[in-house]
Design an enzyme around this catalytic site. Structure first.
Site, PDB file in Angstrom:
ATOM      1  N   HIS A   1      32.258   8.645 -12.287  1.00 55.18           N
ATOM      2  CA  HIS A   1      33.535   7.951 -12.082  1.00 55.18           C
ATOM      3  C   HIS A   1      34.332   8.685 -11.006  1.00 55.18           C
ATOM      4  CE1 HIS A   1      32.270   6.608 -16.052  1.00 55.18           C
ATOM      5  NE2 HIS A   1      33.034   5.549 -15.877  1.00 55.18           N
TER       6      HIS A   1
ATOM      7  N   ASP B   1      32.289   4.583 -10.621  1.00 53.87           N
ATOM      8  CA  ASP B   1      33.055   3.469 -11.178  1.00 53.87           C
ATOM      9  C   ASP B   1      34.560   3.726 -11.150  1.00 53.87           C
ATOM     10  OD1 ASP B   1      30.615   2.386 -11.758  1.00 53.87           O
ATOM     11  OD2 ASP B   1      31.020   2.049 -13.890  1.00 53.87           O
TER      12      ASP B   1
END
Length: 251
Positions: free
Chosen positions: A204, A57
């Site tokens: 992430h 992400d």
């Protein structure tokens, strides 16, 4: 005495109405099971196939995204990157490279806002602007959307559906929380200690120093591969939905 009795009766009535209202509100709230059974949100995919989806992400990031992509390539892994439109604007070549390597590009809004504060119209603007930005960089229009923070509601689901998206979250037992810099060992232990068929793992590739994420992947990828897992995109993972062995005695 009568005044006291009336006061008690009134108090009881208020409490009953309040309790009823809270119960009614709770019943109106829709939980994971509701959205999962309707196929409106995906958290993981029940399957007996040894497949797992790694997702990243908040990128792209010019430093860490290429490092992650290089590791994925080393192990023949395909992943899904939920990108932020404003960062795609800054680093289109990074996203283009991911798409060329056959990773899946997905929508994560344009500015990564707190979507609880957005009207449906503002949210739709966020995702549509991101779509156009991704398309300009890659020629791809994503079908998957992950709301920032994993926040969802009836309004978010409705807006996503109207815009043509399926909402994808992550397995609750596979939130690495790598953005908090918990230490490489904690990230590794979280993934390896909980790995199951059909998992969607949350990492992430942006949001500060993602060195721990890269170092954790250096251990996670070869170990899961050794256990027989294949690393697939979320869309490919969903093709395995329902691939469960029948019970003994079934036709």
């Amino acid at each position: 005495m009568k005044k006291h009795l009336r006061f008690l009766l009134l108090t009881c009535a208020v409490l009953l109405v309040s309790s009823y209202s809270q119960t009614a509100f709770a019943l109106r709230e829709k939980n994971r099971e509701y959205y999962e059974t309707r196929g409106e949100i995906v958290w993981e995919v029940p399957t007996n196939s040894k497949v797992i989806a790694l997702t990243f992400d908040d990128g792209p990031d010019p430093a860490y995204t290429p490092q992650i992509a290089a590791l994925l390539k080393k192990y023949g892994a395909k992943s899904t990157f939920f990108v932020v439109g404003s960062r795609v604007n800054q680093y289109p070549e990074v996203v283009r490279s991911l798409a060329q390597d056959q990773h899946e590009i997905a929508n994560h809004t344009f500015n990564h806002p707190d979507i609880r504060k957005l009207t449906p119209e503002r949210l739709r603007d966020e995702v549509e602007k991101t779509q156009e930005t991704i398309f300009a960089a890659t020629g791809v229009r994503p079908a998957l959307f992950r709301p920032p923070g994993g926040y969802y509601s009836e309004s978010v689901v409705r807006t996503a559906k109207q815009a043509g998206f399926l909402i994808v979250m992550w397995s609750w037992h596979q939130d690495t929380r790598d953005w908090t810099d918990p230490g490489v060992k904690k990230i590794v232990d979280k993934v390896l200690g909980n790995a199951r068929n059909g998992d969607i793992v949350l990492f992430h590739d942006y949001g500060g120093n993602r060195k721990q994420t890269v170092q954790a992947l250096e251990q996670i990828l070869p170990e899961l591969q050794k256990r027989g897992y294949r690393f697939v995109t979320v869309s490919e993972l969903m093709k395995h939905s329902g691939h469960l062995k029948q019970v003994d005695g079934a036709d």
